[in-house]
Design a protein around this motif. Structure first.
Motif, short mmCIF file in Angstrom:
data_model
loop_
_atom_site.label_atom_id
_atom_site.label_comp_id
_atom_site.label_asym_id
_atom_site.label_seq_id
_atom_site.Cartn_x
_atom_site.Cartn_y
_atom_site.Cartn_z
N UNK A 140 0.83 -1.20 0.00
CA UNK A 140 0.00 0.00 0.00
C UNK A 140 0.86 1.26 0.00
N UNK A 141 1.98 1.22 0.73
CA UNK A 141 2.91 2.35 0.75
C UNK A 141 3.46 2.62 -0.64
N UNK A 142 3.83 1.57 -1.35
CA UNK A 142 4.35 1.72 -2.72
C UNK A 142 3.30 2.37 -3.62
N UNK A 143 2.08 1.83 -3.58
CA UNK A 143 1.01 2.35 -4.44
C UNK A 143 0.70 3.81 -4.10
N UNK A 144 0.61 4.10 -2.80
CA UNK A 144 0.30 5.46 -2.36
C UNK A 144 1.39 6.44 -2.80
N UNK A 145 2.65 6.10 -2.56
CA UNK A 145 3.75 6.99 -2.93
C UNK A 145 3.83 7.18 -4.44
N UNK A 146 3.51 6.13 -5.19
CA UNK A 146 3.53 6.21 -6.64
C UNK A 146 2.50 7.20 -7.15
N UNK A 147 1.26 7.06 -6.70
CA UNK A 147 0.20 7.90 -7.25
C UNK A 147 0.16 9.29 -6.62
N UNK A 148 0.74 9.45 -5.44
CA UNK A 148 0.80 10.78 -4.83
C UNK A 148 1.66 11.72 -5.65
N UNK A 149 2.58 11.17 -6.43
CA UNK A 149 3.47 12.00 -7.24
C UNK A 149 2.78 12.61 -8.45
N UNK A 150 1.55 12.19 -8.73
CA UNK A 150 0.85 12.76 -9.88
C UNK A 150 -0.55 13.27 -9.57
N UNK A 181 6.01 21.42 -0.52
CA UNK A 181 5.46 21.94 -1.76
C UNK A 181 4.72 20.82 -2.50
N UNK A 182 3.68 21.17 -3.27
CA UNK A 182 2.88 20.13 -3.97
C UNK A 182 3.70 19.49 -5.09
N UNK A 183 4.33 18.38 -4.76
CA UNK A 183 5.26 17.71 -5.68
C UNK A 183 4.60 17.36 -7.01
N UNK A 184 3.33 16.95 -6.94
CA UNK A 184 2.63 16.52 -8.15
C UNK A 184 2.54 17.63 -9.18
N UNK A 199 6.73 9.95 -10.20
CA UNK A 199 7.10 11.24 -10.79
C UNK A 199 7.24 11.11 -12.31
N UNK A 200 7.74 9.97 -12.76
CA UNK A 200 7.85 9.74 -14.20
C UNK A 200 6.48 9.63 -14.85
N UNK A 201 5.51 9.06 -14.12
CA UNK A 201 4.13 9.05 -14.62
C UNK A 201 3.62 10.48 -14.73
N UNK A 202 3.86 11.29 -13.69
CA UNK A 202 3.44 12.67 -13.74
C UNK A 202 4.08 13.41 -14.91
N UNK A 203 5.37 13.18 -15.11
CA UNK A 203 6.09 13.80 -16.22
C UNK A 203 5.45 13.39 -17.55
N UNK A 204 5.14 12.10 -17.70
CA UNK A 204 4.52 11.62 -18.94
C UNK A 204 3.15 12.24 -19.17
N UNK A 205 2.37 12.39 -18.08
CA UNK A 205 1.06 13.04 -18.21
C UNK A 205 1.23 14.45 -18.75
N UNK A 206 2.17 15.19 -18.15
CA UNK A 206 2.40 16.55 -18.61
C UNK A 206 2.93 16.63 -20.02
N UNK A 207 3.81 15.71 -20.37
CA UNK A 207 4.47 15.75 -21.68
C UNK A 207 3.54 15.34 -22.82
N UNK A 208 2.71 14.33 -22.58
CA UNK A 208 1.92 13.76 -23.66
C UNK A 208 0.43 14.13 -23.63
N UNK A 209 -0.07 14.56 -22.48
CA UNK A 209 -1.53 14.69 -22.36
C UNK A 209 -1.99 16.05 -21.84
N UNK A 210 -1.09 17.05 -21.82
CA UNK A 210 -1.46 18.31 -21.16
C UNK A 210 -1.88 19.41 -22.12
N UNK A 211 -1.38 19.37 -23.34
CA UNK A 211 -1.67 20.43 -24.31
C UNK A 211 -2.37 19.86 -25.53
N UNK A 212 -3.28 20.65 -26.09
CA UNK A 212 -3.84 20.32 -27.40
C UNK A 212 -2.85 20.75 -28.47
N UNK A 213 -3.13 20.39 -29.70
CA UNK A 213 -2.25 20.78 -30.80
C UNK A 213 -2.18 22.29 -30.97
#
Length: 203
Positions: free
Chosen positions: A23-33, A129-132, A69-83
């Motif tokens: 549960x700690x692993x899952x929580x820490x993973x998703x808290x980063x995004x 600070x809000x890491x996500x 954090x890499x998931x968060x980075x990927x969300x920002x890189x691939x899914x944050x802006x329209x064309x």
């Protein structure tokens, strides 16, 4: 706030189960995004229940958080802006739903990246600070990935291993101190550390 409190209690309840480390692993993973509850309370509860495993729990928390954090980075890189350069529906969902996310904070983070680069990612990882916001903004503003990973690894590990060491060394009596003063001391330490390097660059 009631929803957040219920989530907090639910997170802590995992400490009394055989699945606490998972549960700690899952929580820490998703808290980063996106998840609103930081992993620190569950980390503390698990260590109090098994102090001999303090640094193992800190390692689990650190690895999971940086992976998230890499998931968060990927969300920002691939899914944050329209064309056309507008926010996507997913970005709007984050702004409207995820605690700590606002458009103003998002663009403030862009300015911080441009000024501090490695150091602001480290600061976000180590302090309250809000890491996500920083992980997603890192991808959205195309921050260099290697420094992003290194700063996240150093900042997150420093935070979780320091918490683990304090409880391993002093036991349950240190938890009140951590609750009241840890975040403040983390901020002060980071200000002094970053300030010291700024002074050295100016000399």
């Amino acid at each position: 706030m009631n929803i957040v409190r219920r989530l907090y209690d639910w997170v802590l309840s995992w400490a009394a189960t055989p699945y606490g480390a998972a549960a700690l692993f899952v929580l820490a993973f998703f808290e980063s995004s996106f998840f609103p509850i930081p992993p620190d309370p569950l980390l503390i509860a698990l260590i109090l229940g098994a102090r001999a495993k303090a640094f193992r729990f800190a390692a689990v928390c650190s690895i999971a958080s940086v992976s998230g954090a890499l998931l968060g980075y990927a969300i920002g890189h691939y899914s944050w802006w329209t064309l056309s350069g507008e926010f996507t529906a997913l970005a709007q969902f984050f702004f409207n739903t995820v605690p700590g996310f606002t458009v103003e904070k998002f663009f403030l983070v862009q300015e911080l990246f441009e000024t501090w680069n490695f150091w602001i990612i480290f600061t976000a990882g180590f302090t309250p600070l809000p890491y996500k916001v920083f992980t997603i903004a890192g991808g959205a503003f195309d921050i260099s990935l290697i420094p992003f990973i290194l700063a996240s690894l150093v900042g997150r590990s420093a935070r979780f291993f320091l918490v683990a060491w304090l409880i391993w060394r002093f036991g349950a009596q240190i938890t009140t101190f951590i609750d009241k003063y840890f975040n403040l001391l983390a901020v002060l330490f980071t200000v002094l550390l970053v300030g010291g390097f700024v002074v050295l660059r100016m000399v």
